[in-house]
Design a protein around this motif. Structure first.
Motif, PDB file in Angstrom:
ATOM      1  N   TYR A  74      27.404  30.569  40.390  1.00 15.16           N
ATOM      2  CA  TYR A  74      28.398  30.788  39.347  1.00 15.16           C
ATOM      3  C   TYR A  74      29.639  31.400  39.968  1.00 15.16           C
ATOM      4  CZ  TYR A  74      24.579  29.944  36.144  1.00 15.16           C
ATOM      5  OH  TYR A  74      23.549  29.372  35.479  1.00 15.16           O
ATOM      6  N   ASP A  75      30.781  30.891  39.579  1.00 23.05           N
ATOM      7  CA  ASP A  75      32.045  31.401  40.104  1.00 23.05           C
ATOM      8  C   ASP A  75      32.894  31.835  38.922  1.00 23.05           C
ATOM      9  OD1 ASP A  75      34.377  31.982  41.387  1.00 23.05           O
ATOM     10  OD2 ASP A  75      34.581  30.054  42.386  1.00 23.05           O
ATOM     11  N   PHE A  76      32.964  33.162  38.712  1.00 26.89           N
ATOM     12  CA  PHE A  76      33.713  33.685  37.573  1.00 26.89           C
ATOM     13  C   PHE A  76      35.197  33.387  37.673  1.00 26.89           C
ATOM     14  CE2 PHE A  76      29.895  36.309  37.319  1.00 26.89           C
ATOM     15  CZ  PHE A  76      29.593  36.146  35.981  1.00 26.89           C
ATOM     16  N   SER A  77      35.692  33.151  38.891  1.00 25.27           N
ATOM     17  CA  SER A  77      37.122  32.869  39.031  1.00 25.27           C
ATOM     18  C   SER A  77      37.501  31.567  38.340  1.00 25.27           C
ATOM     19  CB  SER A  77      37.526  32.823  40.505  1.00 25.27           C
ATOM     20  OG  SER A  77      36.900  31.731  41.153  1.00 25.27           O
ATOM     21  N   LEU A  78      36.540  30.670  38.123  1.00 22.03           N
ATOM     22  CA  LEU A  78      36.836  29.426  37.426  1.00 22.03           C
ATOM     23  C   LEU A  78      37.280  29.679  35.987  1.00 22.03           C
ATOM     24  CD1 LEU A  78      33.909  27.153  38.655  1.00 22.03           C
ATOM     25  CD2 LEU A  78      36.278  27.135  39.437  1.00 22.03           C
ATOM     26  N   LEU A  79      36.870  30.787  35.430  1.00 21.47           N
ATOM     27  CA  LEU A  79      37.270  31.126  34.068  1.00 21.47           C
ATOM     28  C   LEU A  79      38.771  31.330  33.943  1.00 21.47           C
ATOM     29  CD1 LEU A  79      34.521  33.767  33.231  1.00 21.47           C
ATOM     30  CD2 LEU A  79      34.661  31.425  32.356  1.00 21.47           C
ATOM     31  N   PHE A  80      39.419  31.701  35.048  1.00 24.31           N
ATOM     32  CA  PHE A  80      40.809  32.108  35.011  1.00 24.31           C
ATOM     33  C   PHE A  80      41.748  31.151  35.732  1.00 24.31           C
ATOM     34  CE2 PHE A  80      38.003  35.779  34.936  1.00 24.31           C
ATOM     35  CZ  PHE A  80      38.312  36.277  33.683  1.00 24.31           C
ATOM     36  N   GLN A 136      50.584  28.645  46.676  1.00 22.28           N
ATOM     37  CA  GLN A 136      49.584  28.408  47.725  1.00 22.28           C
ATOM     38  C   GLN A 136      49.048  29.733  48.273  1.00 22.28           C
ATOM     39  OE1 GLN A 136      48.142  25.556  48.487  1.00 22.28           O
ATOM     40  NE2 GLN A 136      46.807  26.676  49.869  1.00 22.28           N
ATOM     41  N   GLN A 137      49.927  30.705  48.478  1.00 19.46           N
ATOM     42  CA  GLN A 137      49.480  32.008  48.957  1.00 19.46           C
ATOM     43  C   GLN A 137      48.584  32.692  47.931  1.00 19.46           C
ATOM     44  OE1 GLN A 137      53.417  33.530  49.850  1.00 19.46           O
ATOM     45  NE2 GLN A 137      52.997  33.471  52.051  1.00 19.46           N
ATOM     46  N   LEU A 138      48.916  32.554  46.645  1.00 21.35           N
ATOM     47  CA  LEU A 138      48.061  33.132  45.612  1.00 21.35           C
ATOM     48  C   LEU A 138      46.682  32.480  45.634  1.00 21.35           C
ATOM     49  CD1 LEU A 138      47.667  35.081  43.263  1.00 21.35           C
ATOM     50  CD2 LEU A 138      48.501  33.283  41.744  1.00 21.35           C
ATOM     51  N   LYS A 139      46.622  31.187  45.852  1.00 20.75           N
ATOM     52  CA  LYS A 139      45.326  30.503  45.945  1.00 20.75           C
ATOM     53  C   LYS A 139      44.494  31.080  47.080  1.00 20.75           C
ATOM     54  CE  LYS A 139      46.744  26.081  43.959  1.00 20.75           C
ATOM     55  NZ  LYS A 139      46.968  24.649  44.214  1.00 20.75           N
ATOM     56  N   VAL A 140      45.134  31.341  48.218  1.00 18.47           N
ATOM     57  CA  VAL A 140      44.429  31.923  49.353  1.00 18.47           C
ATOM     58  C   VAL A 140      43.962  33.341  49.018  1.00 18.47           C
ATOM     59  CG1 VAL A 140      44.687  32.694  51.759  1.00 18.47           C
ATOM     60  CG2 VAL A 140      45.629  30.485  51.053  1.00 18.47           C
ATOM     61  N   ILE A 141      44.824  34.117  48.382  1.00 16.04           N
ATOM     62  CA  ILE A 141      44.462  35.473  47.977  1.00 16.04           C
ATOM     63  C   ILE A 141      43.262  35.447  47.035  1.00 16.04           C
ATOM     64  CG2 ILE A 141      45.231  37.457  46.582  1.00 16.04           C
ATOM     65  CD1 ILE A 141      48.045  36.987  47.821  1.00 16.04           C
ATOM     66  N   LEU A 142      43.288  34.552  46.056  1.00 14.41           N
ATOM     67  CA  LEU A 142      42.189  34.473  45.094  1.00 14.41           C
ATOM     68  C   LEU A 142      40.894  33.996  45.751  1.00 14.41           C
ATOM     69  CD1 LEU A 142      44.006  33.094  41.919  1.00 14.41           C
ATOM     70  CD2 LEU A 142      43.282  35.447  42.414  1.00 14.41           C
ATOM     71  N   ALA A 143      40.996  33.061  46.688  1.00 21.74           N
ATOM     72  CA  ALA A 143      39.806  32.591  47.399  1.00 21.74           C
ATOM     73  C   ALA A 143      39.223  33.721  48.254  1.00 21.74           C
ATOM     74  CB  ALA A 143      40.145  31.382  48.258  1.00 21.74           C
ATOM     75  N   SER A 144      40.095  34.459  48.935  1.00 18.72           N
ATOM     76  CA  SER A 144      39.659  35.584  49.752  1.00 18.72           C
ATOM     77  C   SER A 144      39.040  36.668  48.869  1.00 18.72           C
ATOM     78  CB  SER A 144      40.849  36.141  50.528  1.00 18.72           C
ATOM     79  OG  SER A 144      40.490  37.292  51.237  1.00 18.72           O
ATOM     80  N   ARG A 145      39.651  36.907  47.741  1.00 21.06           N
ATOM     81  CA  ARG A 145      39.134  37.883  46.778  1.00 21.06           C
ATOM     82  C   ARG A 145      37.753  37.474  46.301  1.00 21.06           C
ATOM     83  NH1 ARG A 145      39.746  37.539  40.931  1.00 21.06           N
ATOM     84  NH2 ARG A 145      39.393  39.558  39.987  1.00 21.06           N
ATOM     85  N   GLY A 146      37.591  36.200  45.961  1.00 20.13           N
ATOM     86  CA  GLY A 146      36.299  35.699  45.502  1.00 20.13           C
ATOM     87  C   GLY A 146      35.212  35.891  46.542  1.00 20.13           C
ATOM     88  N   LYS A 147      35.535  35.598  47.802  1.00 21.13           N
ATOM     89  CA  LYS A 147      34.563  35.779  48.879  1.00 21.13           C
ATOM     90  C   LYS A 147      34.238  37.253  49.067  1.00 21.13           C
ATOM     91  CE  LYS A 147      33.379  34.640  53.602  1.00 21.13           C
ATOM     92  NZ  LYS A 147      32.162  35.362  53.435  1.00 21.13           N
ATOM     93  N   LEU A 151      30.352  42.758  44.003  1.00 19.84           N
ATOM     94  CA  LEU A 151      31.167  43.395  42.977  1.00 19.84           C
ATOM     95  C   LEU A 151      31.657  42.355  41.992  1.00 19.84           C
ATOM     96  CD1 LEU A 151      33.342  45.682  45.277  1.00 19.84           C
ATOM     97  CD2 LEU A 151      31.492  46.427  43.778  1.00 19.84           C
ATOM     98  N   LEU A 152      32.058  42.797  40.832  1.00 17.34           N
ATOM     99  CA  LEU A 152      32.634  41.941  39.813  1.00 17.34           C
ATOM    100  C   LEU A 152      33.937  42.571  39.363  1.00 17.34           C
ATOM    101  CD1 LEU A 152      32.344  39.519  37.865  1.00 17.34           C
ATOM    102  CD2 LEU A 152      31.167  41.062  36.303  1.00 17.34           C
ATOM    103  N   GLU A 153      34.978  41.743  39.331  1.00 17.83           N
ATOM    104  CA  GLU A 153      36.294  42.225  38.916  1.00 17.83           C
ATOM    105  C   GLU A 153      36.947  41.092  38.125  1.00 17.83           C
ATOM    106  OE1 GLU A 153      39.593  44.609  41.294  1.00 17.83           O
ATOM    107  OE2 GLU A 153      39.476  42.536  41.952  1.00 17.83           O
ATOM    108  N   LEU A 154      37.385  41.387  36.918  1.00 14.51           N
ATOM    109  CA  LEU A 154      37.916  40.336  36.059  1.00 14.51           C
ATOM    110  C   LEU A 154      39.434  40.304  35.993  1.00 14.51           C
ATOM    111  CD1 LEU A 154      35.342  40.550  33.137  1.00 14.51           C
ATOM    112  CD2 LEU A 154      35.334  39.021  35.120  1.00 14.51           C
ATOM    113  N   ALA A 155      40.104  41.291  36.510  1.00 17.38           N
ATOM    114  CA  ALA A 155      41.562  41.340  36.465  1.00 17.38           C
ATOM    115  C   ALA A 155      42.111  41.379  37.889  1.00 17.38           C
ATOM    116  CB  ALA A 155      42.023  42.566  35.688  1.00 17.38           C
TER     117      ALA A 155
END
Length: 147
Positions: A3-9, A34-45, A52-56
């Motif tokens: 499950y990937d919670f980042s898909l919700l956002f 593109q940089q935000l995508k990398v940040i979000l992918a790094s955050r997800g990993k 941990l779980l972080e929704l914001a």
């Protein structure tokens, strides 16, 4: 099943980018989609690795805004420093007591960033040692940065 919670956002990526960029003080530091995508992918990993779980995106907003104000950050190293500090934050967060707020940890990280003039390896080393000492002595995030 993974499950990937980042898909919700994912539909809110442009809004997230706008919110993060609004806090950045220096225009040459503005992040791209593109940089935000990398940040979000790094955050997800990092979240997955640290369990941990972080929704914001408050951590990313805070780091992006305050890092852009540092004299030790240039347009050439801003994005990479942001990624490194984000990863370090989740490492620290997963290894410290939750009685300390995210804000306390972020403030300590930025203080150490300035103390070590933006040297990521020195900052990482400082926090690795600090975490060991913290576990042994039960120290506090409010202790002054030494050396």
């Amino acid at each position: 099943m993974k499950y990937d919670f980042s898909l919700l956002f994912n539909g809110e990526m442009e809004q997230d980018l706008k919110q993060i960029n609004q806090g950045i003080k220096r225009n040459e530091m503005i992040l791209t989609t593109q940089q935000l995508k990398v940040i979000l992918a790094s955050r997800g990993k990092a979240l997955q690795d640290s369990h941990l779980l972080e929704l914001a995106l408050e951590t990313q907003k805070y780091l992006a805004a305050h890092l852009s104000e540092s004299a030790f950050v240039t347009p050439n190293n801003y994005f990479s420093d942001l990624l490194d500090l984000q990863e370090l934050f989740y490492f620290i967060r997963s290894d410290t007591a939750f009685s300390w707020s995210d804000q306390d940890i972020l403030d300590k990280m930025l203080t150490v960033f300035e103390k070590y003039e933006g040297s990521i390896p020195h900052i990482q080393g400082y926090f690795e040692e600090w975490l060991v000492a913290e576990k042994l002595t039960g120290g506090s995030l409010n202790e002054p940065v030494d050396e």
